[in-house]
Structures are given as structure tokens and as C-alpha cells.
Scaffold this motif. Structure first.
Motif, short mmCIF file in Angstrom:
data_model
loop_
_atom_site.label_atom_id
_atom_site.label_comp_id
_atom_site.label_asym_id
_atom_site.label_seq_id
_atom_site.Cartn_x
_atom_site.Cartn_y
_atom_site.Cartn_z
N HIS A 65 -4.93 11.61 81.81
CA HIS A 65 -4.60 13.03 81.89
C HIS A 65 -4.61 13.73 80.53
O HIS A 65 -4.25 14.91 80.45
CB HIS A 65 -3.22 13.20 82.54
N HIS A 66 -5.00 13.01 79.48
CA HIS A 66 -5.03 13.58 78.12
C HIS A 66 -3.68 14.19 77.75
O HIS A 66 -3.58 15.32 77.25
CB HIS A 66 -6.14 14.63 78.00
N SER A 67 -2.62 13.44 78.01
CA SER A 67 -1.27 13.96 77.83
C SER A 67 -0.87 13.96 76.35
O SER A 67 -1.01 12.95 75.67
CB SER A 67 -0.27 13.12 78.62
N GLU A 68 -0.37 15.09 75.93
CA GLU A 68 0.21 15.17 74.59
C GLU A 68 1.70 14.84 74.63
O GLU A 68 2.25 14.33 73.65
CB GLU A 68 0.01 16.57 74.01
N VAL A 69 2.32 15.16 75.76
CA VAL A 69 3.75 14.92 75.91
C VAL A 69 4.01 14.27 77.27
O VAL A 69 3.46 14.70 78.29
CB VAL A 69 4.56 16.23 75.82
N VAL A 70 4.84 13.23 77.26
CA VAL A 70 5.25 12.57 78.50
C VAL A 70 6.77 12.65 78.60
O VAL A 70 7.48 12.29 77.65
CB VAL A 70 4.82 11.09 78.52
N LEU A 71 7.25 13.12 79.74
CA LEU A 71 8.68 13.20 79.99
C LEU A 71 9.07 12.03 80.89
O LEU A 71 8.61 11.94 82.04
CB LEU A 71 9.05 14.52 80.67
N ILE A 72 9.88 11.12 80.39
CA ILE A 72 10.40 10.03 81.21
C ILE A 72 11.78 10.44 81.71
O ILE A 72 12.72 10.56 80.93
CB ILE A 72 10.48 8.71 80.42
N ASP A 73 11.87 10.66 83.00
CA ASP A 73 13.11 11.15 83.61
C ASP A 73 13.89 9.99 84.21
O ASP A 73 13.47 9.38 85.19
CB ASP A 73 12.76 12.18 84.69
N ILE A 74 15.06 9.69 83.64
CA ILE A 74 15.88 8.57 84.12
C ILE A 74 17.09 9.07 84.92
O ILE A 74 18.06 8.33 85.10
CB ILE A 74 16.35 7.68 82.96
N THR A 75 17.01 10.29 85.43
CA THR A 75 18.11 10.84 86.23
C THR A 75 18.46 9.91 87.39
O THR A 75 19.63 9.74 87.74
CB THR A 75 17.75 12.23 86.77
N GLY A 76 17.43 9.31 88.01
CA GLY A 76 17.65 8.47 89.18
C GLY A 76 17.89 7.00 88.87
O GLY A 76 17.96 6.19 89.80
#
Length: 289
Positions: free
Chosen positions: A188-199
Motif C-alpha cells: 500500500h506504499h504506507s508512510e504511516v502505520v497505526l497499530i491499534d491495541i484497543t482490543g
């Protein structure tokens, strides 16, 4: 002896089939097949007994057994239907042969048992093998599907992706997270990845170690990882464990993390009629607000 016994069975197949069907019907009251329509149950039983006699006539296992088992697997019938049916055939056949004998001694009785076992056991073994192979394949496919669902990488905007994590994280799942993360960042040519650990219910030393490894791997391929969903109790646990998360950004919510991702990618929310509302709604939907 074997030839004579087979001749008795094959020459009197109509009687044996009738007796077998009666026993199967009698047992139907006590198992799940009671919910199956009479027409389907009867046609399946007829096919089943034809497969058995086909094996006897051809003196060996046939492709008919494999095809029959495959159809039952697709219909969701349990293996017990087949094994119970074969055991019923064993009993009916032995009893019928004995009923045709004028004199039965111990040797003759043992010979009958042995020969009938030689006919029945290979069929049971093949049926069990067919079911086992199918189950292994299904379990393998389900495992792959669950692995993919357990660590999805979702592109939410150009160059920005989110990986929501739910449930416990063990070593095997951590490996899958790492693979999906790196593959997705490149795809996806990602510059930023958000890892969401809410769950994620518990963040211990091992979980934190895996997350740090994932974030470091993302950094090495030129992207930024932001850890979001840091609840107060998780923050306290991380501090008490002495875990160092200073190497990459952390945010308390996905909304704040997304705002940081916009800044990193040189974008910002501006007050434009219509557009501002759309972006706010996107952020709210990401944050579950």
C-alpha cells in the motif's frame, strides 16, 4: 470357504439389504438423522449399501467409496453414520450366514467372523481416511483464514494504513502480524502505520516486545509506526514493567493517532465547507466515536 461365504452374501443380497435397512431405520430414532427427510435418508442408505456390495463384487476397494464419502462430507453428515452403518452391515451379514448354516461349530463361526472382518474393515478404514483428509484440509484452510483475519492491514487514506489488533497475542500470531505488516506497508506504499491495541486485553513484556519488533521492522523499511489505543491501565502496566516505547510515537486513541499520521504525511484538517465535515466523520468512524 471365502468363495462360498461371498456367494451366500451376494446371492442373497436382497434379504441382507432389507435386514440392514431395517436396522438402520431402527437406529435412526436415536441419532441426528431423524431430522433428515425420509427421501434423502432412504436414497443415501441405498447408495451406501450399493457401495458396500460393489466392493464385495469387485474384491477390493473402489472409487465408489471415495466418491460416496466425499458427497456425505459436503452434505455435512457425520462419520458416525458411515461407521455405524458398516458395523450394522457386519452384524447383519454374520447373522444371515449363520442362519443359512445347518451346523455351526467354533471353527466355522471363527472363520465367518474373520472373513466378514476382511470385507468390512478395509471399507471402514478408507471411509475414515477420506473423512480425516477432508477435515485436515478444512482445518488448514480455516487456520489460514483466521490468521489473515487476526492481523488485517487496512488502508484508510493514501499512504496511511491501520492494523487493529483484537484478542491475545502469542508468538505465532506475532509472527503473522509482522508478516502482514511488512507485506502491507510495501503493497500500500504506507508512510504511516497505526497499530491499534484497543482490543488487546493484556499487554505484558512478551506482547510489548513483539510490538516493538514490528514497529522497528516498519521503521527499517522507511515508514513510521504509531501505537494507538494506550488505555490508562495499559500505560501503567507498561511503566511498571519498565518497557521502553520511546522509539516510536504512542497515542491514547485512534483519532489522535490519525491526526498525527496526517501531520507526518504533510496533511492537515482545514475548515472547508463540506470537506471538513467529511474528514471529521472519517476520523470519528475510525475512532469508533
Amino acid at each position: 470357504m471365502e468363495t462360498n461365504l461371498k456367494e451366500i452374501v451376494l446371492n442373497n443380497s436382497d434379504d441382507i439389504v432389507r435386514m440392514w435397512l431395517e436396522e438402520i431405520e431402527k437406529n435412526r430414532k436415536h441419532d441426528y438423522t431423524s431430522t433428515i427427510s425420509d427421501e434423502l435418508f432412504e436414497s443415501t442408505n441405498r447408495e451406501f449399501v450399493n457401495v458396500i456390495f460393489s466392493s464385495l463384487e469387485k474384491k477390493g476397494l473402489t472409487n465408489d467409496i471415495e466418491g460416496f464419502a466425499e458427497r456425505l462430507i459436503n452434505l455435512g453428515w457425520p462419520l458416525s453414520y458411515l461407521t455405524d452403518g458398516m458395523q450394522a452391515f457386519r452384524r447383519v451379514t454374520i447373522n444371515y450366514i449363520l442362519s443359512q448354516s445347518t451346523k455351526v461349530d467354533t471353527d466355522y463361526f471363527s472363520e465367518i467372523l474373520s472373513k466378514v472382518d476382511e470385507w468390512v474393515d478395509p471399507i471402514i478404514n478408507q471411509l475414515v481416511n477420506e473423512y480425516s483428509g477432508s477435515w485436515e484440509n478444512i482445518v488448514s484452510l480455516q487456520k489460514v483464514a483466521l490468521q489473515e483475519l487476526s492481523a488485517p492491514l487496512i488502508p484508510v487514506m493514501e499512504n496511511i494504513t491501520v492494523m487493529p489488533l483484537i484478542g491475545t497475542i502469542d508468538t505465532e500470531r506475532a509472527k503473522q502480524i509482522m508478516e502482514n505488516l511488512l507485506d502491507g506497508v510495501i503493497k500500500h506504499h504506507s508512510e504511516v502505520v497505526l497499530i491499534d491495541i484497543t482490543g488487546v486485553p493484556v499487554v505484558d513484556t512478551m506482547v510489548a516486545h513483539h510490538i516493538i519488533q514490528a514497529a522497528e521492522a516498519v521503521r527499517l523499511i522507511g515508514s513510521t509506526c504509531i501505537l494507538v489505543g494506550i488505555r490508562p491501565e495499559i500505560a501503567q502496566t507498561i511503566v511498571n514493567l519498565g518497557i521502553d516505547l520511546s522509539k516510536f510515537p504512542t497515542k491514547s486513541s485512534l483519532r489522535k493517532g490519525f491526526e498525527s499520521a496526517l501531520e507526518i504525511t504533510n496533511r492537515q484538517i482545514v475548515e472547508l465547507e463540506g470537506q471538513h465535515k467529511d474528514i471529521e466523520e472519517l476520523i470519528d468512524s475510525l475512532d469508533g466515536e
